[in-house]
Motif scaffolding. Structure first.
Motif, PDB file in Angstrom:
ATOM      1  N   LYS A  98       0.812  -1.227   0.000  1.00  0.00           N
ATOM      2  CA  LYS A  98       0.000   0.000   0.000  1.00  0.00           C
ATOM      3  C   LYS A  98       0.840   1.270   0.000  1.00  0.00           C
ATOM      4  CE  LYS A  98      -3.725  -2.565   0.432  1.00  0.00           C
ATOM      5  NZ  LYS A  98      -4.690  -2.723  -0.659  1.00  0.00           N
ATOM      6  N   LYS A  99       2.156   1.138   0.042  1.00  0.00           N
ATOM      7  CA  LYS A  99       2.997   2.343   0.061  1.00  0.00           C
ATOM      8  C   LYS A  99       2.828   3.129  -1.231  1.00  0.00           C
ATOM      9  CE  LYS A  99       7.027   0.518   0.763  1.00  0.00           C
ATOM     10  NZ  LYS A  99       6.750  -0.928   0.775  1.00  0.00           N
ATOM     11  N   LYS A 100       3.057   4.429  -1.137  1.00  0.00           N
ATOM     12  CA  LYS A 100       2.941   5.285  -2.306  1.00  0.00           C
ATOM     13  C   LYS A 100       4.060   4.958  -3.314  1.00  0.00           C
ATOM     14  CE  LYS A 100      -0.596   7.983  -1.297  1.00  0.00           C
ATOM     15  NZ  LYS A 100      -1.168   7.183  -0.216  1.00  0.00           N
ATOM     16  N   ASP A 101       3.701   4.988  -4.581  1.00  0.00           N
ATOM     17  CA  ASP A 101       4.670   4.765  -5.651  1.00  0.00           C
ATOM     18  C   ASP A 101       5.290   6.112  -6.020  1.00  0.00           C
ATOM     19  OD1 ASP A 101       4.140   1.991  -5.905  1.00  0.00           O
ATOM     20  OD2 ASP A 101       2.332   2.449  -7.047  1.00  0.00           O
ATOM     21  N   ARG A 102       6.536   6.308  -5.634  1.00  0.00           N
ATOM     22  CA  ARG A 102       7.196   7.604  -5.832  1.00  0.00           C
ATOM     23  C   ARG A 102       8.333   7.546  -6.833  1.00  0.00           C
ATOM     24  NH1 ARG A 102       8.892   9.740  -0.045  1.00  0.00           N
ATOM     25  NH2 ARG A 102       9.543  11.480  -1.384  1.00  0.00           N
ATOM     26  N   HIS A 103       8.784   6.327  -7.175  1.00  0.00           N
ATOM     27  CA  HIS A 103       9.948   6.198  -8.062  1.00  0.00           C
ATOM     28  C   HIS A 103       9.604   5.214  -9.180  1.00  0.00           C
ATOM     29  CE1 HIS A 103      12.526   8.247  -5.100  1.00  0.00           C
ATOM     30  NE2 HIS A 103      11.848   7.559  -4.199  1.00  0.00           N
ATOM     31  N   VAL A 104       9.604   5.707 -10.393  1.00  0.00           N
ATOM     32  CA  VAL A 104       9.271   4.888 -11.558  1.00  0.00           C
ATOM     33  C   VAL A 104      10.446   4.929 -12.540  1.00  0.00           C
ATOM     34  CG1 VAL A 104       7.639   4.485 -13.433  1.00  0.00           C
ATOM     35  CG2 VAL A 104       6.826   5.463 -11.261  1.00  0.00           C
ATOM     36  N   VAL A 105      10.851   3.762 -13.026  1.00  0.00           N
ATOM     37  CA  VAL A 105      11.904   3.674 -14.028  1.00  0.00           C
ATOM     38  C   VAL A 105      11.273   3.231 -15.348  1.00  0.00           C
ATOM     39  CG1 VAL A 105      14.054   2.572 -14.718  1.00  0.00           C
ATOM     40  CG2 VAL A 105      13.661   3.127 -12.317  1.00  0.00           C
ATOM     41  N   PHE A 106      11.466   4.026 -16.388  1.00  0.00           N
ATOM     42  CA  PHE A 106      10.962   3.698 -17.720  1.00  0.00           C
ATOM     43  C   PHE A 106      12.114   3.207 -18.589  1.00  0.00           C
ATOM     44  CE2 PHE A 106       7.853   6.764 -16.190  1.00  0.00           C
ATOM     45  CZ  PHE A 106       6.647   6.262 -16.653  1.00  0.00           C
ATOM     46  N   TYR A 107      11.916   2.060 -19.209  1.00  0.00           N
ATOM     47  CA  TYR A 107      12.820   1.597 -20.261  1.00  0.00           C
ATOM     48  C   TYR A 107      12.065   1.735 -21.579  1.00  0.00           C
ATOM     49  CZ  TYR A 107      15.817  -0.633 -16.739  1.00  0.00           C
ATOM     50  OH  TYR A 107      16.649  -0.879 -15.676  1.00  0.00           O
ATOM     51  N   THR A 108      12.724   2.302 -22.581  1.00  0.00           N
ATOM     52  CA  THR A 108      12.053   2.462 -23.864  1.00  0.00           C
ATOM     53  C   THR A 108      12.881   1.884 -25.000  1.00  0.00           C
ATOM     54  OG1 THR A 108      11.136   4.065 -25.440  1.00  0.00           O
ATOM     55  CG2 THR A 108      13.004   4.794 -24.161  1.00  0.00           C
ATOM     56  N   SER A 109      12.199   1.258 -25.922  1.00  0.00           N
ATOM     57  CA  SER A 109      12.820   0.901 -27.189  1.00  0.00           C
ATOM     58  C   SER A 109      13.257   2.194 -27.873  1.00  0.00           C
ATOM     59  CB  SER A 109      11.785   0.165 -28.054  1.00  0.00           C
ATOM     60  OG  SER A 109      12.109   0.245 -29.426  1.00  0.00           O
ATOM     61  N   PRO A 110      14.387   2.183 -28.587  1.00  0.00           N
ATOM     62  CA  PRO A 110      14.860   3.411 -29.227  1.00  0.00           C
ATOM     63  C   PRO A 110      14.109   3.776 -30.505  1.00  0.00           C
ATOM     64  CG  PRO A 110      16.394   1.636 -29.643  1.00  0.00           C
ATOM     65  CD  PRO A 110      15.373   1.090 -28.701  1.00  0.00           C
ATOM     66  N   TYR A 111      13.080   3.021 -30.865  1.00  0.00           N
ATOM     67  CA  TYR A 111      12.307   3.342 -32.055  1.00  0.00           C
ATOM     68  C   TYR A 111      11.520   4.633 -31.828  1.00  0.00           C
ATOM     69  CZ  TYR A 111      13.187  -1.134 -34.406  1.00  0.00           C
ATOM     70  OH  TYR A 111      13.779  -2.188 -35.045  1.00  0.00           O
ATOM     71  N   LYS A 112      11.302   5.372 -32.891  1.00  0.00           N
ATOM     72  CA  LYS A 112      10.643   6.681 -32.777  1.00  0.00           C
ATOM     73  C   LYS A 112       9.243   6.557 -32.188  1.00  0.00           C
ATOM     74  CE  LYS A 112       9.829  10.946 -35.367  1.00  0.00           C
ATOM     75  NZ  LYS A 112      10.017  11.645 -36.660  1.00  0.00           N
TER      76      LYS A 112
END
Length: 318
Positions: A98-112
């Protein structure tokens, strides 16, 4: 090492792992673009941009945030008059932690198209942070899919990092937040070529590709290798490498926290990722179809079983 049985004392596994397929691209709308535009440079359509912002709202709704009403307010703001396609239903989503989500890591494909999808998602996150906390990121400092704010930076004596963060805000704003009950969602963005689309070859001519797709249906989607390209089995090898990177990161307790990890990627990659993670057979892989453009797949960590549970109902072949 099995993804379902990683044992590490004191490691910090994210509460959620989320996969998001990019919004509708020009290629999804018109296959002839593949005849003259490299696959990695194909952009989103207007509908795809709308789907990207909708994905940002849907992601906010599954996170543990301060103000759910703000998420619904943003949902109303970005509601499109056009039908943006089906949404995937969540099943048994419990929010074990139930803790607050404060840190998000995004990984992205390098496609446009994936970078542009991420841009739409982060625009929604930036707006939520401003409405919730009063902390605004200047336009010049926002993530840009094809600009200076997604390129690697060189800070001697370190090597280029290739990481974008939304940390370039006024220190006075962050200090004020320390004395507040409001939470600023911090996020980091990392390009990773391993989560790119399956390679179907270089420029693709419509007539020949139609024949190739018929052959793939007969041969099998998982093992069929495209000329000058990959099979889904080749993608599996990239998935395995990427997941090993995640596992090593989970085991490093001195690393910065991450409450959710989000992969902005492609349809086939998402299916192969789940196949590897949950140890599906290739026959099970063949039974699923790609999720619709702009849809997300949610995996939730259950600390009691030390496993991730798939919360999204995936579409199958009719």
């Amino acid at each position: 090492m099995s993804a379902q049985s990683i044992e590490c004392v004191g490691c910090h596994k994210p509460r959620l792992i989320v996969l998001i397929r990019h919004g509708e691209s020009e290629s999804n709308k018109d296959k002839t673009i593949n005849q003259h535009t490299p696959n990695h440079l194909i952009p989103l359509t207007k509908r795809g941009w709308d789907q990207a912002r909708q994905a940002g709202v849907e992601l906010l709704k599954v996170l543990n945030i301060d103000d759910k009403d703000l998420a619904h307010k943003l949902e109303s703001k970005y509601e499109s008059k056009e039908n943006l396609g089906d949404k995937l239903e969540l099943s048994g989503y419990q929010r074990y932690d139930k803790k607050k989500d404060r840190h998000v890591v995004f990984y992205t494909s390098p496609y446009k198209r994936t970078r542009e999808t991420l841009k739409g998602i982060l625009d929604v996150f930036d707006e939520y942070n401003e409405l919730n906390c009063g902390v605004k990121i200047c336009n010049d400092d926002r993530y840009e899919p094809c600009g200076k704010n997604k390129l690697a930076t060189w800070t001697p004596p370190r090597f280029p990092s290739g990481v974008y963060e939304n940390s370039n805000v006024k220190e006075s704003d962050l200090l004020e937040l320390k004395n507040s009950e409001k939470h600023f969602i911090q996020y980091r963005v990392k390009d990773d070529p391993r989560i790119r689309e399956q390679d179907f070859g270089n420029f693709q001519h419509i007539s020949s590709m139609q024949d190739v797709m018929r052959k793939r249906s007969t041969y099998g989607h998982f093992f069929y290798r495209f000329q000058e390209g990959e099979s889904a089995a080749d993608v599996y090898d990239r998935v395995a490498s990427f997941q090993e990177t995640l596992f090593r990161y989970f085991e490093k307790t001195n690393k910065r926290p991450r409450d959710a990890i989000v992969l902005v990627t492609h349809g086939i990659y998402s299916r192969v990722f789940l196949m590897k993670w949950f140890r599906w057979t290739y026959e099970e892989f063949e039974s699923f179809v790609n999720v619709p453009n702009g849809c997300m797949i949610v995996m939730e960590y259950n600390s009691e079983s030390d496993r991730y549970e798939l919360r999204t109902q995936l579409p199958k072949w009719c």
